[in-house]
Every structure is written in C-alpha cells, then in structure tokens.
Enzyme design. Structure first.
Site, PDB file in Angstrom:
ATOM      1  N   CYS A  73      37.679 -21.658   0.209  1.00 16.29           N
ATOM      2  CA  CYS A  73      36.532 -21.876   1.095  1.00 16.29           C
ATOM      3  C   CYS A  73      36.709 -20.889   2.223  1.00 16.29           C
ATOM      4  CB  CYS A  73      36.481 -23.306   1.637  1.00 16.29           C
ATOM      5  SG  CYS A  73      35.141 -23.482   2.839  1.00 16.29           S
ATOM      6  N   CYS A 130      35.753 -22.629   5.799  1.00 18.50           N
ATOM      7  CA  CYS A 130      36.608 -23.671   6.395  1.00 18.50           C
ATOM      8  C   CYS A 130      37.595 -24.180   5.351  1.00 18.50           C
ATOM      9  CB  CYS A 130      35.771 -24.789   7.002  1.00 18.50           C
ATOM     10  SG  CYS A 130      34.395 -25.368   5.992  1.00 18.50           S
ATOM     11  N   SER A 131      37.358 -25.356   4.802  1.00 16.51           N
ATOM     12  CA  SER A 131      38.358 -25.905   3.882  1.00 16.51           C
ATOM     13  C   SER A 131      37.722 -26.813   2.840  1.00 16.51           C
ATOM     14  CB  SER A 131      39.415 -26.683   4.671  1.00 16.51           C
ATOM     15  OG  SER A 131      38.777 -27.699   5.421  1.00 16.51           O
ATOM     16  N   CYS A 132      36.485 -26.527   2.443  1.00 20.62           N
ATOM     17  CA  CYS A 132      35.790 -27.378   1.462  1.00 20.62           C
ATOM     18  C   CYS A 132      36.625 -27.454   0.183  1.00 20.62           C
ATOM     19  CB  CYS A 132      34.405 -26.827   1.179  1.00 20.62           C
ATOM     20  SG  CYS A 132      33.359 -26.838   2.657  1.00 20.62           S
TER      21      CYS A 132
HETATM   22 FE    FE Z   1      34.782 -25.501   3.924  1.00 25.43          FE
END
Ligand code: FE
Length: 215
Positions: free
Chosen positions: A120, A123-125
């Site tokens: 991602c 961010c951190s999906c």
């Molecule tokens: Fe994300």
C-alpha cells in the site's frame, strides 16, 4: 500516568517556545498507548474488556491462518480456485472471511510467468480478515516506496529470487481494494491433504514477499 497527561496538556496550551517540551514525552509507543488507554478508561470513554476482546480477535481468531486455509483449499480444489480468482468476495464471505479491511478482495495467482506482490504505497491497507494485522515492515516508508521502485531487490532481501523470465507485478492496495496473493503450490506436495498444505503457506507468501514453504 496522570503526570504524563498533565504534561500533554502543558504541551498543548503553552506557547511553543522551543525549549522542546516534546522531549519529556515517553519515547516508546507502547508507553504512549498505555497512557492514552489509562486516560480514556478513567474518563469512561473506553471499556478495557472491549479492548481485550478486540486484541484477542486480531491476535488469535483473525490472522494468516485464515488466508492459509483459503490458499490450501484453492490448491486442492480447482473449482474453488477458479471461483476465487474470478470473484473472491462471495467465495470468502461464504467461509466467513469478511468484514473490516476486507470488503473488496482480489486474489492474484503466482505462476512461473508472473509473481505478484502487494504494497500500500499510501498507507498500510491490508486484508485483515485473511492476514490479521500488517507487519511493521509492510507499513514502513522504505517498503512502500521500494516495492514499486525496485521490487526484485526487495524480494531478494526477503530471500526470494525469481528467474528473469518471471515477470513481477506489484499491486497497490487501497481503501477500496485489498489483494491476497495465491502463492504457487510447492512441488512434491501432491500427496498432502488440506491441513498439511495449510502449514506450508506463510503470511509473507500471501503478500508476495515470500514463497510457500517446501515440505
Ligand atoms: Fe493503505
């Protein structure tokens, strides 16, 4: 803890006079979290029992074993695999793997021709219902930038070296779409049942930063 809270208040209200009040804050994220949790509990804004329940859910009930279950089944059941690759959501919902951070899943298959990996960049999906909470490196600036810029180098650092003829495809997760990599089934596993196969499926192999383990 109240002492820390008082200091936070002080930082918020005092003019920023560059004597660096930040330095009095506890450096460890865990300590900050604990301080926040204590404050929120004292103010009656959160219930510690509910927090424990959420933590237990993500530590013990949701995690890579769910994804490994799906992968092992796909390896052993061609019709299931075809349905999963075609439209993952209804297939996963039927197994109970749905909910927050897993609403729109796409499953991509690793073959000799193409190796898929997931990042991602924003961010951190991450597909929580299938893989649990993302590892720290997945959220790091370095991984998010380098996975797209130099994926083969990143893969090599994870111990994955691919033949030149295998293309690398990087999928960028978003709030709308999360990806699960279906790793290639290791050779020599023809006789294994689904439970034994499941043990070969690592978390990293389902992000595309690893391979399924040979038996
Ligand atoms: Fe994300």
């Amino acid at each position: 803890m109240l002492d820390i809270a008082a200091r936070y208040d002080q930082v918020d209200t005092m003019p920023h006079d560059h004597d660096h009040p930040h330095s009095v804050l506890p450096p460890e994220p865990a300590l900050r979290v604990k301080a926040l949790e204590t404050l929120l509990t004292q103010k009656g804004l959160i219930d510690p029992a509910a927090l424990d329940e959420i933590i237990d859910t993500y530590e013990n009930r949701i995690g890579p074993k769910n994804g490994a279950h799906v992968v092992a089944r796909a390896w052993s059941d061609p019709a299931f695999k075809a349905a999963l690759l075609d439209d993952a959501d209804p297939v996963l919902a039927e197994l109970g793997y749905y909910g927050r951070q897993g609403e729109h899943m796409v499953v991509v298959e690793n073959t000799d021709a193409v190796h898929n990996m997931v990042v991602c960049t924003l961010c951190s999906c991450y597909p929580w219902p299938l893989l649990g909470i993302p590892p720290g490196w997945y959220k790091s600036d370095a991984y998010r930038a380098r996975a797209v810029r130099e994926p083969r180098k990143v893969l090599a650092e994870f111990g994955v070296s691919l033949p030149d003829e295998t293309a690398v495809r990087v999928w960028d997760s978003t709030a709308e779409v999360r990806y699960l990599v279906l790793p290639a089934r290791p050779a020599g596993t023809e006789a294994l049942n689904a439970v034994a196969l499941q043990a070969l499926v690592t978390r990293d192999s389902m992000i595309g930063c690893g391979l399924a383990v040979a038996p």
